[in-house]
Design an enzyme around this catalytic site. Structure first.
Site, PDB file in Angstrom:
ATOM      1  N   ALA A 105       0.828  -1.207   0.000  1.00 48.96           N
ATOM      2  CA  ALA A 105       0.000   0.000   0.000  1.00 48.96           C
ATOM      3  C   ALA A 105       0.863   1.258   0.000  1.00 48.96           C
ATOM      4  O   ALA A 105       1.985   1.260   0.514  1.00 48.96           O
ATOM      5  CB  ALA A 105      -0.923  -0.001   1.215  1.00 48.96           C
ATOM      6  N   GLY A 144       0.742  -5.608   0.694  1.00 53.39           N
ATOM      7  CA  GLY A 144      -0.230  -5.720  -0.382  1.00 53.39           C
ATOM      8  C   GLY A 144       0.358  -6.209  -1.687  1.00 53.39           C
ATOM      9  O   GLY A 144      -0.350  -6.807  -2.510  1.00 53.39           O
ATOM     10  N   GLU A 178       0.279  -9.829  -1.361  1.00 53.42           N
ATOM     11  CA  GLU A 178      -1.116 -10.263  -1.422  1.00 53.42           C
ATOM     12  C   GLU A 178      -1.637 -10.306  -2.853  1.00 53.42           C
ATOM     13  O   GLU A 178      -2.435 -11.183  -3.200  1.00 53.42           O
ATOM     14  CB  GLU A 178      -1.974  -9.349  -0.549  1.00 53.42           C
ATOM     15  CG  GLU A 178      -1.754  -9.594   0.935  1.00 53.42           C
ATOM     16  CD  GLU A 178      -2.466  -8.593   1.826  1.00 53.42           C
ATOM     17  OE1 GLU A 178      -3.199  -9.022   2.721  1.00 53.42           O
ATOM     18  OE2 GLU A 178      -2.264  -7.363   1.616  1.00 53.42           O
ATOM     19  N   GLU A 235       2.679  -6.173   7.854  1.00 54.43           N
ATOM     20  CA  GLU A 235       1.713  -5.153   8.279  1.00 54.43           C
ATOM     21  C   GLU A 235       1.677  -4.902   9.783  1.00 54.43           C
ATOM     22  O   GLU A 235       1.476  -3.763  10.215  1.00 54.43           O
ATOM     23  CB  GLU A 235       0.306  -5.532   7.776  1.00 54.43           C
ATOM     24  CG  GLU A 235       0.073  -5.276   6.296  1.00 54.43           C
ATOM     25  CD  GLU A 235       0.481  -6.440   5.414  1.00 54.43           C
ATOM     26  OE1 GLU A 235       0.112  -6.443   4.234  1.00 54.43           O
ATOM     27  OE2 GLU A 235       1.194  -7.362   5.904  1.00 54.43           O
TER      28      GLU A 235
END
Length: 266
Positions: free
Chosen positions: A72, A117, A120, A140
């Site tokens: 992110a 992310g 992910e 995270e």
């Protein structure tokens, strides 16, 4: 090869006869950090690819030399009020679910950093090809959040609950060799060859029946987490969906006639 842009940061390339679509993350100045704008573009590209019946496989790549995606955009996140963060959440989720819900097989080509992310997005794919520069992880909790792009659900499905817990709770980064050993990635290739090898795999996949590929993916995904009896019912339903298709008739005919099939895709 044809190219189409989705916003500023996502590029879709159609290779060969168009059956292999490459979705390239293209925000090099930020090492492909996923901003709101980029998340919208990923979601839009996935929506378009999912509806395109000519596409048989999607390969997720990066244009950055040293990173697949660093996760992110924390600089953007730092500027958000609580209300803005709440409003941004569906936008962010749309990128990850967009990749996850593609109805065709997906292959991620990972090099350099694939963190948070970024990892992910790779985990949302069916197969992860990584080169020896790859460094993956879900860090995270080290910045006060949790993996929110599917990581807490996708990682244990790959490596088991205990291993996923260790990786998520420790926030540690895993280099390529160990990542392959643990099953965090599926195929390990020489440095600089991840995209080439992923596209080659995509070509092999894309040569097969589009009806069969979509049905096989559906059975694999829907059967995850079910007991064996229920899973076999999912498989049977997928089999029935293809058993009387034009692709099945063409596949059997081509096999018996010792020729390359010409898939009708229906």
């Amino acid at each position: 090869m044809s190219e189409e842009r989705f916003g500023e940061f996502v590029l879709v390339r159609r290779h060969g006869d168009g059956h292999v679509a490459e979705l390239a993350l293209d925000r090099p100045k930020a090492m492909n950090a996923v901003s709101s704008e980029m998340a919208r573009s990923i979601g839009a590209a996935c929506s378009a690819l999912g509806e395109d019946r000519d596409v048989r496989v999607v390969v997720l790549t990066s244009t950055h030399e040293r990173a697949f995606c660093v996760g992110a955009d924390l600089k953007e996140r730092n500027s958000f009020s609580d209300a803005e963060l709440v409003r941004q959440r569906p936008v962010a989720r749309g990128a990850y679910t967009g990749v996850l819900e593609l109805p065709v097989p997906t292959v991620a080509a990972v090099h350099g950093f694939a963190l948070g992310g970024g990892f992910e997005l790779a985990l949302a794919c069916d197969v992860i090809v990584a080169d020896r520069t790859a460094v993956v992880g879900l860090p995270e909790v080290s910045v006060g959040v949790i993996p929110g792009g599917g990581g807490t659900q996708l990682l244990p499905r790959r490596v088991g609950a205990g291993r996923a817990a260790e990786l998520i709770f420790s926030a540690r980064r895993v280099e390529a060799a160990e990542a392959r050993e643990l099953g965090l990635v599926d195929v390990l290739v020489d440095e600089g060859r991840d995209r080439e090898e992923a596209l080659a795999l995509g070509e092999r996949i894309g040569a097969n029946s589009p009806v069969g590929l979509r049905a096989a993916k559906r059975a694999l995904r829907l059967g995850q987490g079910l007991d064996l009896r229920a899973g076999l019912e999912v498989e049977d339903a997928a089999w029935r969906a293809v058993a009387f298709s034009g692709d099945r008739a063409e596949g059997v005919a081509a096999f018996n006639e010792k020729r390359k099939p010409q898939w009708p895709g229906e």
